[in-house]
Scaffold this active site. Structure first.
Site, PDB file in Angstrom:
ATOM      1  N   GLU A  91       0.701  -1.085   0.143  1.00  0.00           N
ATOM      2  CA  GLU A  91       0.087  -0.038  -0.150  1.00  0.00           C
ATOM      3  C   GLU A  91       0.868   1.248   0.032  1.00  0.00           C
ATOM      4  O   GLU A  91       0.602   2.199  -0.673  1.00  0.00           O
ATOM      5  CB  GLU A  91      -0.831   0.005   1.228  1.00  0.00           C
ATOM      6  CG  GLU A  91      -1.946  -0.968   1.156  1.00  0.00           C
ATOM      7  CD  GLU A  91      -2.603  -0.996  -0.183  1.00  0.00           C
ATOM      8  OE1 GLU A  91      -3.085   0.042  -0.758  1.00  0.00           O
ATOM      9  OE2 GLU A  91      -3.193  -2.147  -0.368  1.00  0.00           O
TER      10      GLU A  91
ATOM     11  N   HIS B 180      -5.062  -6.253 -11.151  1.00  0.00           N
ATOM     12  CA  HIS B 180      -4.368  -7.214 -10.277  1.00  0.00           C
ATOM     13  C   HIS B 180      -4.257  -8.478 -10.796  1.00  0.00           C
ATOM     14  O   HIS B 180      -3.775  -9.441 -10.054  1.00  0.00           O
ATOM     15  CB  HIS B 180      -5.336  -7.311  -8.891  1.00  0.00           C
ATOM     16  CG  HIS B 180      -5.739  -5.982  -8.165  1.00  0.00           C
ATOM     17  ND1 HIS B 180      -6.299  -5.313  -8.505  1.00  0.00           N
ATOM     18  CD2 HIS B 180      -5.035  -5.802  -7.040  1.00  0.00           C
ATOM     19  CE1 HIS B 180      -6.330  -4.273  -7.379  1.00  0.00           C
ATOM     20  NE2 HIS B 180      -5.480  -4.454  -6.622  1.00  0.00           N
TER      21      HIS B 180
HETATM   22 ZN    ZN Z   1      -2.504  -2.277  -4.759  1.00  0.00          ZN
END
Ligand code: ZN
Ligand code: CA
Ligand code: CA
Ligand code: CA
Ligand code: CA
Ligand code: ZN
Length: 657
Positions: free
Chosen positions: A330, A429
């Protein structure tokens, strides 16, 4: 035309160089050696960021191209300068002859209002005037910051039309078969896992708070609520943070969030001499701020452009998301925001996601090497989320992404297998598996995971005769320390809409002579070959076949008693580019019957609307029976649907509204 002009200028100034790549049609170039040293910065670029990277003896300088006051989309060039000021590397895009095709007729406030009308007024908005070098159109980029979303609108500065919009909130997990989220080994019953919070707490009126003495990290307790992100900085009466449990006000997640944020900060400072907190200033970020205990049973974590939110998981699929590779992931989204600013969509979005996974797991190795975690609670690996994804905890391949073998978690390990368009902002992703695997191979060496075990993988790319450069190529691994330098320097220098081919070229430009071959081989092994990237050979043939690339359906009411369905068909050629002028034939069944046909437009799209259907019918099915075209033949076996709402792009059922 544009590229030719620039190429001739470059050659006149630079002369040949070992690793000089000519700018391609996208305006991109990655130069090193004498080509970089002799590079002349075009006059319409302005310096927007500069910082020193003493670990590498380099200074990072980032330039943005402008047309008047408008930023040119994707036109950023990063220079690395050595100690003497000599330019060692040039990475990025520039467009020399942009001709505007519309006029700025809309005020900034109008653009803001259009975004507000679309998604509601809440949030703070950043508006910038930009120009798209591909179309020559001025547009406003409106970014709306809210705690749990980050919408980006492109609004035509002439007509006010919304050209595109997407949510740039950067999650840890995307859409997966199972819900996705992250956690903490803290309360695994391992008494060794006591974290040293020296310097990470400060006295306050109520005792102590989870804010570092140097104010670089602070962790808030969201109290299991989602909004409005007013969770206070976590406090403790006696500075002994040992209250057990998984949800607020339990302290394991709070402790781990604060501690791992610090490890991440130290990683960037000590490995790359990159000061995350100082870099954040220009993006209105003044510290690493973590909101732990976000929402209830929340199976994810995200970066919203200002701070990180981490859920506690539901205790079934996920535990608390405060694991090191998750926090590292993150906070690396912050590094990307502060440097390359890779657009969180399609290929640049997959590069953005992959860079976060790469750094996240590199930070695990750093934590081991600097004794930040006992080996019993943290083993560096190439899995993502292994400490928090409960169904696979303790198995041979835990976690929800696997950089060593992306297909193990359903992600591609080769460019030919990438998701094109579709959900998760174009599979950010999913396609991250491709650069992730290149990074893994550069560190460790070896074969593409599919070529190492072809029987259990999608391994056509290992034996095909069209592009053989990647067939069973074995990479000579160079180890983590050099690989993380090469990828850090290469990725942070990219322009905002970089492609995977651009990422290959950027990392090659910073690799240096010793590591160039391995860097090239690592990318080739995942399908970013010379043929695909145009660095040699001939481009892949577009082929003579076409297929359905997407089938989507909508429905609407007709009066009180009837409804009708509209089906939109996308036709692709063999390289998944749009095909115009293709005639799609099909049949309706279920709620109505009969055959129908339409011809695709310049975007490769055409739509068909059913006749009116009685409300007693709950659905109608459309089946593509054939596609015809002047020069292409229909290959139904290649049909696909990125969002999976049809049966592989051949049959779709639309439900009554
Ligand atoms: Zn990410
Ligand atoms: Ca990991
Ligand atoms: Ca494969
Ligand atoms: Ca191949
Ligand atoms: Ca679809
Ligand atoms: Zn396709």
């Amino acid at each position: 035309m544009v590229a030719l002009v620039l190429a001739s200028v470059l050659m006149a100034n630079a002369g040949p160089s070992a690793f000089a790549a000519q700018p391609n049609a996208s305006g991109f170039r990655a130069l090193s050696g004498s080509a970089a040293a002799n590079f002349t910065l075009p006059g319409d670029l302005q310096l927007v960021r500069r910082f020193a990277l003493p670990a590498y003896g380099l200074t990072y300088e980032r330039y943005q191209q402008f047309v008047g006051s408008a930023e040119v989309f994707g036109a950023q060039i990063t220079l690395y300068r050595g100690g003497s000021g000599t330019v060692t590397t040039v990475i990025g895009s520039h467009y020399p002859n942009i001709v505007p095709t519309n006029a700025v007729g809309l005020a900034r406030a109008n653009a803001e209002a259009i975004a507000a009308r679309d998604i509601g007024a809440a949030g703070t908005r950043l508006v910038s005037l930009m120009i798209d070098p591909a179309s020559g159109r001025y547009f406003y980029r409106v970014e709306t910051h809210r705690p749990d979303s980050r919408w980006i609108h492109w609004i035509d500065a002439g007509s006010g039309t919304v050209l595109k919009k997407y949510n740039a909130l950067a999650y840890d997990c995307g859409a997966r078969p199972q819900p996705c989220g992250f956690g903490v080994a803290y309360d695994d019953g391992d008494s060794n896992d006591i974290k040293d919070l020296s310097g990470l707490t400060t006295p306050s009126s109520s005792g102590f708070q989870l804010r570092s003495a140097d104010k670089r990290q602070e962790t808030h307790d969201q109290g299991s609520s989602r909004r409005p992100f007013l969770g206070p900085i976590a406090t403790d009466a006696d500075d002994s943070w040992v209250q057990p449990g998984n949800t607020s006000p339990a302290q394991p997640a709070l402790v781990d969030a604060q501690y791992y944020a610090r490890v991440t900060d130290d990683y960037f400072l000590q490995k790359h001499s990159y000061n995350w907190v100082a870099a954040g200033q220009s993006s209105q970020v003044s510290a690493m701020v973590i909101h732990a205990h976000y929402s209830a049973n929340y199976n994810n974590a995200f970066w919203n452009g200002r701070y990180v939110a981490v859920g506690d998981g539901d205790g079934v699929t996920f535990r608390e998301f405060t694991a090191l590779d998750v926090l590292g992931h993150e906070l690396t989204h912050g590094v990307t925001d502060f440097t390359s600013n890779l657009v969180y969509q399609d290929e640049s979005g997959a590069l953005n996601e992959a860079f976060s996974d790469m750094m996240g797991n590199s930070i695990e190795a750093f934590a081991r090497d600097t004794n930040r975690e006992p080996a019993t609670t943290l083993t560096p690996d190439w899995f993502v989320g292994e400490d928090i994804y409960l169904p696979e905890k303790g198995t041979a391949a835990p976690g929800f992404r696997n950089m060593a073998d992306p297909e193990e978690d359903g992600d591609p390990d080769h460019y030919s297998e990438r998701q094109i368009g579709g959900d998760d902002n174009g599979g950010v992703h999913t396609n991250s598996g491709i650069p992730n695997h290149a990074y893994y191979l550069l560190v460790n060496g070896g074969l593409n995971a599919s070529c190492a075990a072809p029987g259990t993988h999608n391994s056509a790319h290992c034996t095909d005769t069209v592009d053989t450069q990647d067939n069973n190529i074995s990479v000579a691994g160079i180890g983590l320390a050099d690989a993380e330098r090469i990828f850090f320097l290469g990725f942070t220098a990219l322009n905002q809409n970089a492609t995977m081919c651009d990422a290959r070229a950027a990392t090659e430009a910073v690799a240096g002579t010793t590591f160039l071959q391995s860097t090239t081989d690592a990318w080739v092994a995942v399908g970013l070959t010379d043929m695909v990237c145009g660095g040699g050979g001939t481009p892949p043939p577009s082929g003579t076949t076409m297929h359905v690339g997407d089938l989507d359906g909508t429905s609407s009411s007709v009066g009180r008693n009837k409804w009708r369905a509209t089906v939109t068909i996308t036709v692709h050629d063999a390289t998944h580019s749009a095909v115009s002028g293709a005639t799609v034939n099909g049949t309706w069944s279920g709620g109505t019957s009969g055959s129908d046909s339409c011809t695709t437009d310049s975007s490769g799209l055409c739509s068909l609307t059913s006749s009116n259907i009685n409300n007693s019918q709950s659905g109608v099915t459309f089946t593509v029976t054939g596609v015809t075209h002047a020069s292409l033949s229909y290959d139904s076996s290649a049909n696909h649907d990125p969002d999976s709402d049809s049966n592989n792009g051949t049959t779709i059922t639309v439900s009554r509204p």
